[in-house]
Design a protein around this motif. Structure first.
Motif, mmCIF file in Angstrom:
data_model
loop_
_atom_site.group_PDB
_atom_site.id
_atom_site.type_symbol
_atom_site.label_atom_id
_atom_site.label_comp_id
_atom_site.label_asym_id
_atom_site.label_seq_id
_atom_site.Cartn_x
_atom_site.Cartn_y
_atom_site.Cartn_z
ATOM 1 N N GLY A 27 55.732 -19.176 -1.038
ATOM 2 C CA GLY A 27 54.752 -19.510 -2.056
ATOM 3 C C GLY A 27 55.225 -20.259 -3.276
ATOM 4 O O GLY A 27 54.797 -19.960 -4.389
ATOM 5 N N GLU A 28 56.071 -21.233 -3.102
ATOM 6 C CA GLU A 28 56.527 -22.028 -4.234
ATOM 7 C C GLU A 28 55.333 -22.596 -5.002
ATOM 8 O O GLU A 28 54.375 -23.075 -4.424
ATOM 9 N N ASP A 121 45.069 -18.073 -1.642
ATOM 10 C CA ASP A 121 43.641 -17.829 -1.423
ATOM 11 C C ASP A 121 43.322 -16.377 -1.084
ATOM 12 O O ASP A 121 42.299 -15.848 -1.500
ATOM 13 N N SER A 122 44.181 -15.719 -0.329
ATOM 14 C CA SER A 122 43.896 -14.331 0.060
ATOM 15 C C SER A 122 44.200 -13.332 -1.053
ATOM 16 O O SER A 122 43.683 -12.213 -1.040
ATOM 17 N N ASP A 123 45.038 -13.714 -2.014
ATOM 18 C CA ASP A 123 45.505 -12.763 -3.031
ATOM 19 C C ASP A 123 44.376 -12.135 -3.835
ATOM 20 O O ASP A 123 44.446 -10.950 -4.183
ATOM 21 N N PHE A 141 45.035 -13.603 7.683
ATOM 22 C CA PHE A 141 45.179 -14.685 8.655
ATOM 23 C C PHE A 141 45.094 -16.054 7.973
ATOM 24 O O PHE A 141 44.131 -16.327 7.247
ATOM 25 N N TYR A 142 46.107 -16.874 8.227
ATOM 26 C CA TYR A 142 46.166 -18.253 7.738
ATOM 27 C C TYR A 142 46.324 -19.201 8.929
ATOM 28 O O TYR A 142 46.877 -18.819 9.970
ATOM 29 N N GLU A 147 48.813 -21.471 4.081
ATOM 30 C CA GLU A 147 47.823 -22.548 3.951
ATOM 31 C C GLU A 147 46.685 -22.346 4.932
ATOM 32 O O GLU A 147 46.890 -21.960 6.069
ATOM 33 N N GLY A 148 45.488 -22.638 4.460
ATOM 34 C CA GLY A 148 44.308 -22.539 5.314
ATOM 35 C C GLY A 148 43.893 -21.099 5.575
ATOM 36 O O GLY A 148 43.800 -20.673 6.728
#
Length: 157
Positions: A27-28, A121-123, A141-142, A147-148
């Motif tokens: 997660g940079e 996004d999930s955080d 799930f990504y 990403e995504g």
């Protein structure tokens, strides 16, 4: 699958977060708590303790850490990371920037929704529960690593 930790350090009604740097697989450029991969021979609390020091120069005692969640992240349908999420209100020192994290800051625990875009996004779906000490397991799930974002499923702890 890699095993990792994430530690939420709590002070009053705020949580310590900083921007990750130099670690593209974790997660940079995104806001996160200190954490990282489990090293050979380490326990989960020992890993979280080491990462808190290495990433933000905050000292915690492994016996003061409470595991609140286990989140498994999937990339393209494959289990990629199993993250053990811990929290503590007991720490020593003031956070400092390191080569791993920049701009450490105390954020209101109930204000994470204002950080959309700075978090994965999930955080926003699972972090508030963990920060407040609610215990759970989750599968995230990504499409590909980080990403995504596709979906999240919660289970009892």
């Amino acid at each position: 699958m890699k095993i990792a930790t994430l530690l939420f350090v709590i002070r009053e009604d705020k949580v310590l977060l900083a921007f990750k740097r130099g670690e593209p697989e974790i997660g940079e450029g995104k806001l996160n708590a200190p954490g990282g991969k489990l090293e050979v021979g380490e326990t989960i609390p020992e890993c979280a303790t080491r990462e808190a020091w290495e990433e933000l120069r905050v000292r915690v005692n492994p016996v003061d850490l409470e595991e609140v969640a286990v989140v498994t992240f999937y990339a393209a349908g494959t289990a990629d990371f199993e993250v053990h999420v811990l929290r503590t209100k007991t720490f020593v020192g003031e956070p400092h920037e390191t080569r791993s994290m920049r701009n450490p800051c105390w954020y209101p625990m109930d204000g994470l929704h204002e950080l959309e875009g700075d978090l994965h996004d999930s955080d926003l779906r699972w972090m508030p529960q963990a920060i407040h000490g609610r215990k759970f397991r989750a599968d995230v799930f990504y499409e590909k690593r980080g990403e995504g974002f596709l979906d999240i499923k919660f289970y009892p702890y």
